[in-house]
Structure formats: C-alpha cells, structure tokens
Design a protein around this motif. Structure first.
Motif, PDB file in Angstrom:
ATOM      1  N   GLY A 114     -41.640 -19.153   0.107  1.00  0.00           N
ATOM      2  CA  GLY A 114     -42.879 -18.937   0.848  1.00  0.00           C
ATOM      3  C   GLY A 114     -42.741 -18.131   2.117  1.00  0.00           C
ATOM      4  O   GLY A 114     -43.657 -18.108   2.950  1.00  0.00           O
ATOM      5  N   ILE A 115     -41.621 -17.424   2.308  1.00  0.00           N
ATOM      6  CA  ILE A 115     -41.436 -16.600   3.505  1.00  0.00           C
ATOM      7  C   ILE A 115     -42.248 -15.313   3.348  1.00  0.00           C
ATOM      8  O   ILE A 115     -42.189 -14.653   2.307  1.00  0.00           O
ATOM      9  N   VAL A 116     -43.007 -14.951   4.380  1.00  0.00           N
ATOM     10  CA  VAL A 116     -43.835 -13.749   4.329  1.00  0.00           C
ATOM     11  C   VAL A 116     -43.469 -12.838   5.497  1.00  0.00           C
ATOM     12  O   VAL A 116     -43.407 -13.283   6.646  1.00  0.00           O
ATOM     13  N   VAL A 117     -43.203 -11.576   5.185  1.00  0.00           N
ATOM     14  CA  VAL A 117     -42.972 -10.543   6.201  1.00  0.00           C
ATOM     15  C   VAL A 117     -44.197  -9.646   6.216  1.00  0.00           C
ATOM     16  O   VAL A 117     -44.481  -8.961   5.232  1.00  0.00           O
ATOM     17  N   ARG A 118     -44.934  -9.652   7.325  1.00  0.00           N
ATOM     18  CA  ARG A 118     -46.170  -8.868   7.449  1.00  0.00           C
ATOM     19  C   ARG A 118     -45.849  -7.581   8.214  1.00  0.00           C
ATOM     20  O   ARG A 118     -45.749  -7.575   9.436  1.00  0.00           O
ATOM     21  N   MET A 119     -45.691  -6.488   7.469  1.00  0.00           N
ATOM     22  CA  MET A 119     -45.248  -5.223   8.043  1.00  0.00           C
ATOM     23  C   MET A 119     -46.343  -4.591   8.900  1.00  0.00           C
ATOM     24  O   MET A 119     -47.531  -4.616   8.551  1.00  0.00           O
ATOM     25  N   SER A 120     -45.932  -4.017  10.046  1.00  0.00           N
ATOM     26  CA  SER A 120     -46.873  -3.335  10.928  1.00  0.00           C
ATOM     27  C   SER A 120     -46.328  -1.959  11.289  1.00  0.00           C
ATOM     28  O   SER A 120     -45.154  -1.645  11.039  1.00  0.00           O
ATOM     29  N   SER A 121     -47.194  -1.150  11.884  1.00  0.00           N
ATOM     30  CA  SER A 121     -46.769   0.201  12.287  1.00  0.00           C
ATOM     31  C   SER A 121     -45.942   0.181  13.558  1.00  0.00           C
ATOM     32  O   SER A 121     -45.353   1.188  13.937  1.00  0.00           O
ATOM     33  N   GLY A 122     -45.885  -0.945  14.238  1.00  0.00           N
ATOM     34  CA  GLY A 122     -45.050  -1.069  15.428  1.00  0.00           C
ATOM     35  C   GLY A 122     -45.700  -0.519  16.677  1.00  0.00           C
ATOM     36  O   GLY A 122     -46.851  -0.099  16.685  1.00  0.00           O
ATOM     37  N   GLY A 123     -44.939  -0.526  17.755  1.00  0.00           N
ATOM     38  CA  GLY A 123     -45.431  -0.039  19.042  1.00  0.00           C
ATOM     39  C   GLY A 123     -44.910   1.349  19.358  1.00  0.00           C
ATOM     40  O   GLY A 123     -44.084   1.911  18.633  1.00  0.00           O
ATOM     41  N   THR A 124     -45.391   1.897  20.485  1.00  0.00           N
ATOM     42  CA  THR A 124     -45.036   3.254  20.909  1.00  0.00           C
ATOM     43  C   THR A 124     -44.680   3.249  22.391  1.00  0.00           C
ATOM     44  O   THR A 124     -45.335   2.578  23.195  1.00  0.00           O
ATOM     45  N   ILE A 125     -43.627   3.968  22.728  1.00  0.00           N
ATOM     46  CA  ILE A 125     -43.266   4.196  24.129  1.00  0.00           C
ATOM     47  C   ILE A 125     -43.391   5.689  24.401  1.00  0.00           C
ATOM     48  O   ILE A 125     -42.833   6.507  23.661  1.00  0.00           O
ATOM     49  N   THR A 126     -44.116   6.044  25.450  1.00  0.00           N
ATOM     50  CA  THR A 126     -44.331   7.451  25.772  1.00  0.00           C
ATOM     51  C   THR A 126     -44.229   7.658  27.278  1.00  0.00           C
ATOM     52  O   THR A 126     -44.412   6.730  28.063  1.00  0.00           O
ATOM     53  N   GLY A 127     -43.924   8.880  27.683  1.00  0.00           N
ATOM     54  CA  GLY A 127     -43.797   9.190  29.103  1.00  0.00           C
ATOM     55  C   GLY A 127     -43.411  10.640  29.306  1.00  0.00           C
ATOM     56  O   GLY A 127     -43.491  11.458  28.372  1.00  0.00           O
ATOM     57  N   ARG A 128     -42.975  10.952  30.520  1.00  0.00           N
ATOM     58  CA  ARG A 128     -42.647  12.330  30.868  1.00  0.00           C
ATOM     59  C   ARG A 128     -41.379  12.359  31.705  1.00  0.00           C
ATOM     60  O   ARG A 128     -41.147  11.474  32.538  1.00  0.00           O
ATOM     61  N   VAL A 129     -40.548  13.373  31.473  1.00  0.00           N
ATOM     62  CA  VAL A 129     -39.302  13.558  32.220  1.00  0.00           C
ATOM     63  C   VAL A 129     -39.434  14.808  33.076  1.00  0.00           C
ATOM     64  O   VAL A 129     -39.880  15.867  32.604  1.00  0.00           O
ATOM     65  N   LEU A 130     -39.028  14.685  34.340  1.00  0.00           N
ATOM     66  CA  LEU A 130     -39.108  15.788  35.297  1.00  0.00           C
ATOM     67  C   LEU A 130     -37.711  16.203  35.712  1.00  0.00           C
ATOM     68  O   LEU A 130     -36.778  15.397  35.741  1.00  0.00           O
ATOM     69  N   GLY A 131     -37.595  17.481  36.078  1.00  0.00           N
ATOM     70  CA  GLY A 131     -36.324  18.012  36.541  1.00  0.00           C
ATOM     71  C   GLY A 131     -36.403  18.476  37.979  1.00  0.00           C
ATOM     72  O   GLY A 131     -37.078  17.853  38.820  1.00  0.00           O
TER      73      GLY A 131
END
Length: 237
Positions: A114-131
C-alpha cells in the motif's frame, strides 16, 4: 525473490543430512502516481531511502542497491527489504522531480504493502549573478547541493553515497546573469556559484517547499586572483 539464510545446527564430519533453510526476505509493494490527476506513472524507477538516526532535519540516505526500473500500466512496483527500519520509497521518472512516499516501518518476516509515491514537478530556485561593478555575469556555473554539503574530498564522497535529500544539479547563467534550476526535491539547499574569472561563493540555508518558486537575492561574486611565477597576485574581475 531474495532470501536470507537461517542458522542451522552444527553438523559432524561425514554427516550428509545437513539442511539449510532459506527464508524469503519481506517485500515492499506499492504504486507510483501523478500527484495531481492521480493517474499511474507507467515508466519509472524506485529505490529505498532509510532515515538517518539523530538527524535534526529528518535526512535520509539512499540504498542504491535497491534501485529498480519498472514499466507497468498501473504504476506498480515491488522492492525487497534489506533489513528492518524506517524507510521511504523514492520515485524517479522523466518530467518529474524525484519524490518520496510517506515514511513507514519495516519488520523482518513481514511484507509491507500500500505504499504510494505521488510524483510532482518539484520546486524551482532562480536568481541572478553579478560580476565586476554589479554588471550581470553570463556563464557562471550555479550548482545545487544539500545544505550540509562540503567541498572537501571527504564531504563530497559522503554525499555521493546518497546522503541527504536535495537534488544535485547545475546550470549556467544567461546573458542577463539569470539562472533557473527546476524539478528540485523539497529540501534544504545551498548554492555554489563559480566563474573562471572570479572567486567562488556559496549561498546557504535555503529551504525549498513543494511546488515553490524560490527567488534568491542577487549574488555578487568577489574578485578572484591569479598567482604569477614570481609569487605576485594579479586581481581580476
């Protein structure tokens, strides 16, 4: 099915009536489904993860020997329990983030169903890198790691063994210095950001929830340096 050897009475030399009984190991059975419509995922992999005793964050470690691939119209799977303990089943499938079942206890000589794995699209990490001068930095490598990841050789070996629940992946920043990392498991993260012309930098203590888009504040890389043959440093960036 896998079996576990049971002990037997010691036999004397020349005794030809020795019997060794093999006991089948208990199994874990269940299904992998899409979290939103509930439809079965028909092509997937699963593996067991065991909880780490004493972990403040409830971290788990993958049992990579248990990993198996399944093709089933109902999303059904079966795994063998190596020993008693607290486990989760991790589902891995194209188009989804790796997703865990609820934790459950296993007992030797007793199967779990009776084990159920409910698959999802997951999360997102976003940002910007400066020089230099705060300008957007293209081509920087942004890596995700579990939040307790360490760059020393022992730490890398430890986490390559399947310790921790974060998704290890990487990408490069675009012309605007923007990066986006998707299909990430909900977990605690740190980012490691590097570029050939700058010193590396880490962003720690990030917490990603299911289906969340986490916007990280701008990260400005510090100046790097190269060492000449005469020992002098030339700063760049």
């Amino acid at each position: 099915p896998a079996h576990q050897a049971s002990s037997s009475t010691r036999a004397s030399s020349g005794d030809m009536q020795v019997q060794i009984t093999l006991q089948p190991l208990p199994t874990i059975t269940g299904r992998v489904v899409d979290a939103k419509p509930g439809a079965p995922v028909q092509s997937f992999e699963v593996q067991l993860r065991q909880t780490i005793q004493g972990s403040a964050d409830g971290q788990t470690q993958a049992d990579k020997r248990s990993r198996k691939k399944f093709e089933d119209p109902e999303g059904r799977f079966e795994l063998v329990t190596p020993k008693a303990g607290t486990y989760l089943v991790e589902g891995i499938a194209p188009g989804y983030a790796s997703t865990y079942s609820e934790p459950f206890e296993t007992v030797l000589n007793q199967s779990t169903s009776g084990i159920v794995v409910r698959m999802s699209s997951g999360g997102t990490i976003t940002g910007r890198v400066l020089g230099a001068g705060g300008a957007p930095l293209a081509g920087a490598i942004v890596e995700t790691h579990v939040k307790t990841w360490s760059s020393d050789p022992f730490g890398q070996m430890l986490f390559q063994s399947g310790l921790g629940d974060a998704t290890d992946t990487s990408t490069r920043t675009d012309q605007n210095g923007v990066y986006t990392l998707s299909a990430l498991k909900p977990a605690g993260y740190q980012l490691r950001i590097r570029h050939k012309d700058y010193a590396s930098k880490s962003v720690a203590d990030l917490t990603l929830d299911p289906d969340q888009v986490l916007n990280v504040p701008d990260v400005k890389l510090p100046r790097g340096a190269t060492i000449n043959m005469d020992g002098t440093a030339i700063y760049i960036g």
